[in-house]
Enzyme design. Structure first.
Site, PDB file in Angstrom:
ATOM      1  N   ASN A   1      34.910  34.040  32.002  1.00 49.36           N
ATOM      2  CA  ASN A   1      34.223  33.156  32.706  1.00 49.36           C
ATOM      3  C   ASN A   1      33.594  32.125  32.365  1.00 49.36           C
ATOM      4  O   ASN A   1      33.470  30.945  33.247  1.00 49.36           O
ATOM      5  CB  ASN A   1      33.284  34.274  33.516  1.00 49.36           C
TER       6      ASN A   1
ATOM      7  N   LYS B   1      39.858  30.654  39.182  1.00 55.70           N
ATOM      8  CA  LYS B   1      40.221  30.454  37.909  1.00 55.70           C
ATOM      9  C   LYS B   1      41.858  30.030  38.159  1.00 55.70           C
ATOM     10  O   LYS B   1      42.212  28.869  37.331  1.00 55.70           O
ATOM     11  CB  LYS B   1      40.444  31.860  36.701  1.00 55.70           C
TER      12      LYS B   1
ATOM     13  N   ASP C   1      22.305  40.428  37.221  1.00 57.01           N
ATOM     14  CA  ASP C   1      23.956  40.862  35.944  1.00 57.01           C
ATOM     15  C   ASP C   1      23.277  39.948  34.980  1.00 57.01           C
ATOM     16  O   ASP C   1      24.561  39.435  33.983  1.00 57.01           O
ATOM     17  CB  ASP C   1      25.246  39.703  36.546  1.00 57.01           C
TER      18      ASP C   1
ATOM     19  N   SER D   1      40.564  36.800  31.269  1.00 53.59           N
ATOM     20  CA  SER D   1      39.359  36.375  32.561  1.00 53.59           C
ATOM     21  C   SER D   1      38.131  35.621  32.258  1.00 53.59           C
ATOM     22  O   SER D   1      37.009  36.598  32.407  1.00 53.59           O
ATOM     23  CB  SER D   1      39.238  37.344  33.617  1.00 53.59           C
TER      24      SER D   1
ATOM     25  N   SER E   1      37.777  36.732  40.324  1.00 55.30           N
ATOM     26  CA  SER E   1      38.655  35.631  39.395  1.00 55.30           C
ATOM     27  C   SER E   1      39.668  34.776  39.128  1.00 55.30           C
ATOM     28  O   SER E   1      40.473  34.097  39.081  1.00 55.30           O
ATOM     29  CB  SER E   1      38.213  36.754  37.914  1.00 55.30           C
TER      30      SER E   1
ATOM     31  N   THR F   1      44.100  37.996  37.984  1.00 52.67           N
ATOM     32  CA  THR F   1      43.874  39.304  38.161  1.00 52.67           C
ATOM     33  C   THR F   1      41.943  38.732  38.598  1.00 52.67           C
ATOM     34  O   THR F   1      41.471  37.931  38.669  1.00 52.67           O
ATOM     35  CB  THR F   1      43.281  40.916  37.301  1.00 52.67           C
ATOM     36  N   GLY F   2      41.641  39.957  39.430  1.00 48.88           N
ATOM     37  CA  GLY F   2      40.572  39.144  39.976  1.00 48.88           C
ATOM     38  C   GLY F   2      39.553  40.525  40.607  1.00 48.88           C
ATOM     39  O   GLY F   2      40.015  41.071  41.641  1.00 48.88           O
ATOM     40  N   SER F   3      38.208  41.351  40.348  1.00 54.21           N
ATOM     41  CA  SER F   3      37.924  42.144  40.790  1.00 54.21           C
ATOM     42  C   SER F   3      35.688  42.134  40.838  1.00 54.21           C
ATOM     43  O   SER F   3      35.365  41.592  39.691  1.00 54.21           O
ATOM     44  CB  SER F   3      37.895  43.629  39.656  1.00 54.21           C
TER      45      SER F   3
END
Length: 965
Positions: free
Chosen positions: A808, A556, A656, A806, A553, A913-915
């Protein structure tokens, strides 16, 4: 990795004996002898240094290991223990395990059962059952031979059904995190224990007999199981532009585009759903071709054979022969079927997980007992992670096994065959080097054996990730392969030696953090830069800042920066309302009602799905009622033409699709493309789980198969959506002591979702539609009359929600909006082009891959330097305060609310953040205790035993930097 549970005490002597066996089974590895590196190391390191000086290759990073099997000495190691996505080099693990556990002579069987008696006149009074055991090589000709056996036995007619047993494997058809946009193609074929023709039909398109004539189609094997919709046209010339699509969850292929009158035939292996039924269709045709009659009411359906003696058994060719095609042609289907066969034979379960456990057993004997991840057999999943060191250990292990010849025979030979047929021609490696190749977007690998000029046999592995232009990776591999074939007769390297690693102001503080044993398998791209300094003094720390990594993320940051800079903080998204005529004064509206969307990500219903103020379905319905409309005599037409029709980002994972973070996209969407399912235990055990669907709509169907169980029992409750449909299933058990929760579930065809909700809202307001009124998706005609326009909140509010949460869906809608506004094309591709141009306008470079707006796809490749450039550029933009305020604040809000709470970074770090699995990132702005303003970008990719380590390491870095003076 797998844990061994010890159920009883074992004596010390037994453990010692087992240890001796372990040591004897795995090769003894000498550590690197630096004296042997010499010219080999100089050549490779100069080549790697030169790659770093080229914008097209600066982002790639390689793990290279060379081991002399004759001297048992390492000749070269570079990032040896770091994990890489291996692509098809994963097949080495699967193939070796197959040879080890099953043996080269292993054959798959396919059995035929007669369930009933055969009359004297050759009529089977019962069902004919075909049972599969995972044979990847079964062909229509094999089925013909099996049908011939029946004919030769005097069977002339089947009076029952054609039954199919695929129970030897589970019903998971695709590997973990395989990408939905790969699904139509043969390399991503679905899996079943009963398969034929690699579970594809080969589609051949031949130009028509004249320009404008329809092309001709052929399918092999011919089947009615797959429907082909041919929209192709024959045109002048020899060029073709053909697009093939297979809608998710359907056995339907759509061909669009053109084929040149003088073009060569177009051929493609096309996959299909539920392959066992495809086998049934082919099997049925083979029976009929043999003159074996079928009952008119005979059905082709599945069963599970509980007992009985097979009437006949077909055996495949031996595994030792099968792996030749598997490795030389890099056949994914063969590899996956082999993996599930390993699971079924060794662990009693024909699953990916059980197969990977069986592989792990062999890897432990090879000295590889941890530090890698395997989730499929072919390497198609980007969850797979291994190191060059591990592959070389495996190759050395094989040399001590009886099946070493079989493995080597299966590997492509440089300049001769397989996937190496056209590589290293005319070099010392030609006809010498044998190796497994591997390639996907951003990934390239080569591992195998070569005989050096001095006669020594070398094992090597070259794993490369972060590839911007694939040519550079292949050239590196071919260069190394040729060097090894010429070793040790290598000329001295000409030119300047590689530059020494630079030291930065923060090096002494941060370098030790990356030397922890837990970090050995990961790649870290880090850049810390001061906004208050200039020139070289501004760079406080760098570590592989140019490596192209999957950002999750953190992407973004680019999407929202481009949106603010290109659209402006006050940009609003509109939703328009039209009619075929002005609003009727008598309340009866003749003609259609039209709703046109322009990508408003915040359109919502007034319930728990609402996350921002703005336009709601209820607001639109209320406005229509306020105009005095009582009846609409036409259709409700939804216009989503502002964006393209691609519903999911390229590279998003098939598994997903039931989750909120993988929403369907469209220019006219509502509730972030999802419905909400609230659930809780029933009042007593045994009853169905209680649920509530929001919004209350007929658009989604919920099938509740979930049960409430006693407190303390295992929670197996799951919410899954049938692929390509709006059918949501609640399954499993929910304990009585569970507090209840909710899930947001994506739905298909977002414009129709909007239309259904609006129609239901209008009807609840007393506005009725005439009988026969339909929901249609079509552009608003030029003759339509505009009634009203509804506007969202300004972009600055949209961006704030997007980054803090965050989201999407918001990010993807922004990306397509950028494309629509700036390029006249509402696609992710056009939007990414706008973003890259914005990055360049901020002083950055566009040598990175951006495929979606949210960072959900693993196709994205970007460096810490690229992100830092955007952060620095935005600091000079008028919208900077909005941009910075949109980012989560450490210890305060958003995705950083619970991080860095009692550290110097609390309140002073504003960062995104991003994970994802194997990926973690953190980038933003940090003010130190002394007041210095910094940019920090941290991206981690790779394997760690506990992914919490990623976050812990990031927090330590940021906390350390925050106290720097």
């Amino acid at each position: 990795m797998n844990q061994l549970v010890v159920f009883r005490r074992v004596c010390t002597c037994f453990l010692l004996f087992a240890l001796v066996l372990q040591l004897a089974a795995s090769p003894a590895f000498a550590r690197e002898d630096t004296a042997t590196r010499g010219a080999l190391a100089d050549h490779i390191e100069k080549y790697l240094t030169d790659l770093k000086r080229d914008e097209n290759s600066v982002g790639l990073y390689a793990g290279i290991v060379v081991y002399d099997l004759t001297d048992k000495t390492y000749l070269y190691r570079h990032n040896a223990e770091r994990n890489y996505i291996p692509a098809s080099n994963m097949k080495l693990f699967t193939t070796v395990a197959g040879l080890d556990k099953l043996g080269p002579d292993y054959q798959w069987k396919t059995e035929l059962f007669l369930q009933g008696k055969v009359s004297a006149d050759g009529v089977l009074q019962g069902d004919l059952v075909l049972k599969g055991y995972g044979d990847p090589t079964l062909t229509p000709a094999d089925l013909q031979q099996m049908a011939s056996v029946l004919k030769q036995a005097g069977i002339k007619r089947i009076n029952g059904h054609l039954l199919l047993d695929e129970s030897y494997f589970d019903d998971t058809r695709l590997g973990v995190s395989w990408m939905w946009d790969d699904e139509p193609y043969g390399y991503s074929a679905q899996l079943s224990a009963l398969s034929v023709h690699k579970n594809v039909t080969t589609l051949t398109v031949t130009p028509g007999k004249a320009v404008n004539a329809p092309p001709t189609l052929a399918m092999e094997p011919a089947t009615t199981y797959v429907k082909v919709i041919n929209k192709l046209q024959t045109v002048e010339g020899s060029e073709s532009n053909i697009t093939l699509e297979r809608p998710r969850g359907k056995n339907e292929v759509v061909l669009t585009g053109t084929i040149g009158f003088a073009a060569k035939p177009y051929e493609e292996d096309v996959t299909l759903e539920d392959p066992a039924l495809f086998v049934g269709d082919v099997w049925k045709e083979q029976l009929l071709a043999q003159g074996i009659g079928l009952n008119p009411g005979a059905a082709v359906k599945k069963t599970v054979v509980q007992s009985g003696v097979p009437f006949s058994t077909h055996l495949s060719k031996p595994l030792g022969e099968v792996i030749v095609e598997l490795n030389k042609e890099s056949d994914n289907f063969y590899a996956e079927m082999l993996l599930k066969t390993l699971g079924a034979t060794q662990k009693g379960a024909g699953t990916f997980a059980a197969g990977s456990e069986a592989v792990a057993d062999v890897m432990k004997r090879a000295g590889i007992d941890s530090g890698y991840r395997q989730v499929d057999g072919s390497g198609l999943s980007r969850f797979d992670l291994v190191s060059a060191e591990q592959i070389v250990r495996l190759l050395a292990f094989v040399q001590q096994q009886s099946y070493s010849v079989e493995l080597e025979k299966s590997l492509p030979v440089a300049g001769v065959d397989g996937t190496l047929k056209t590589r290293m021609l005319g070099t010392a490696a030609a006809k010498n080097l044998i190796a497994k190749t591997g390639s996907m977007g951003g990934v390239n690998s080569l591992s195998g054996y070569v005989t050096a000029q001095n006669g020594h046999k070398l094992a090597f592995s070259i794993l490369i990730n972060g590839i911007y232009k694939s040519k550079y990776a292949r050239d590196l591999q071919d260069f190394v392969g040729t060097l090894l074939a010429s070793y040790p007769q290598l000329a001295a390297v000409q030119g300047d030696p590689p530059e020494a690693n630079k030291t930065y102001a923060l090096s002494a503080l941060l370098d030790p953090l990356f030397e922890q044993p837990q970090a050995v398998g990961m790649t870290a791209g880090v850049l810390v830069k001061s906004l208050d300094k200039t020139g070289d003094a501004a760079i406080l720390y760098e570590k592989e800042a140019d490596a192209l990594l999957t950002p999750a993320s953190n992407l973004k940051l680019l999407t929202t920066a481009a949106a603010l800079s290109q659209l402006g903080e006050d940009y609003t998204f509109k939703t328009e309302l039209y009619g075929d005529a002005p609003v009727a004064k008598n309340g009866v509206q003749r003609g259609n009602l039209y709703v046109k969307g322009y990508g408003d990500p915040s359109l919502h219903t007034e319930n728990a799905l609402k996350v921002q103020e703005g336009v709601s379905i209820e607001k639109i319905a209320a406005w229509i009622k306020e105009q005095g409309v009582k009846e609409i005599q036409g259709n409700l037409v939804l216009d989503e033409s502002y964006f393209d029709a691609q519903r999911l980002g390229l590279g998003w994972a098939w598994d997903d699709e039931s989750y909120y973070y993988n929403p369907t996209l469209g220019a006219l969407s509502v509730n972030r493309g999802t419905v909400m399912v609230e659930y809780e235990p029933a009042a007593k055990a045994g009853d169905a789980v209680s649920f509530n669907l929001l919004p209350k709509t007929s658009y989604a169907e919920v099938i509740n198969e979930a049960k409430t169980v006693e407190p303390g029992q295992e929670n197996t409750f799951a919410i899954v959506r049938d692929r390509g449909t709006n059918t949501i299933r609640l399954t499993g058990n929910l304990p009585l002591d569970h507090p209840g929760d909710y899930e947001r579930v994506p739905v298909e065809e977002p414009a129709k979702y909007v239309g259904t909700l609006l129609k239901e809202a209008l009807e609840s307001e007393g506005v009725r539609f005439a009988p026969g009124s339909e929901l249609l998706v079509s552009p608003v005609p030029h003759t339509a009359v505009k009634w009203n326009e509804f506007a969202s909140q300004p972009l600055k509010e949209i961006v704030s929600y997007l980054n803090k949460k965050s989201d999407n869906f918001y990010a993807e809608m922004l990306l397509k909006t950028l494309g629509a506004v700036k390029k006249g094309e509402g696609s992710a591709t056009a939007g990414a082009q706008v973003v890259q141009e914005a990055v360049q306008a901020m002083g950055g470079k566009a040598n990175f891959d951006m495929v979606d707006g949210s960072g959900l796809t693993r196709y994205n490749l970007i460096s810490a330097r690229h992100i830092a450039t955007v952060l620095e550029g935005m600091a000079k933009q008028p919208a900077f305060s909005t941009y910075e305020a949109s980012l989560p604040v450490a210890g305060v809000d958003g995705t950083l609310k619970n991080r860095l709470v009692e550290t110097a970074a609390a309140h002073s770090l504003h960062a995104k953040t991003g994970s994802m699995t194997g990926v973690n990132s953190l980038s933003g702005y940090l003010t130190t205790k002394s007041g210095e303003r910094l940019i920090v970008s941290i991206i981690f990719n790779g394997f760690v035993e506990d992914e919490d380590f990623f976050v812990e390491l990031q927090d330590r870095i940021v906390s350390t930097v925050a106290t720097y003076e």
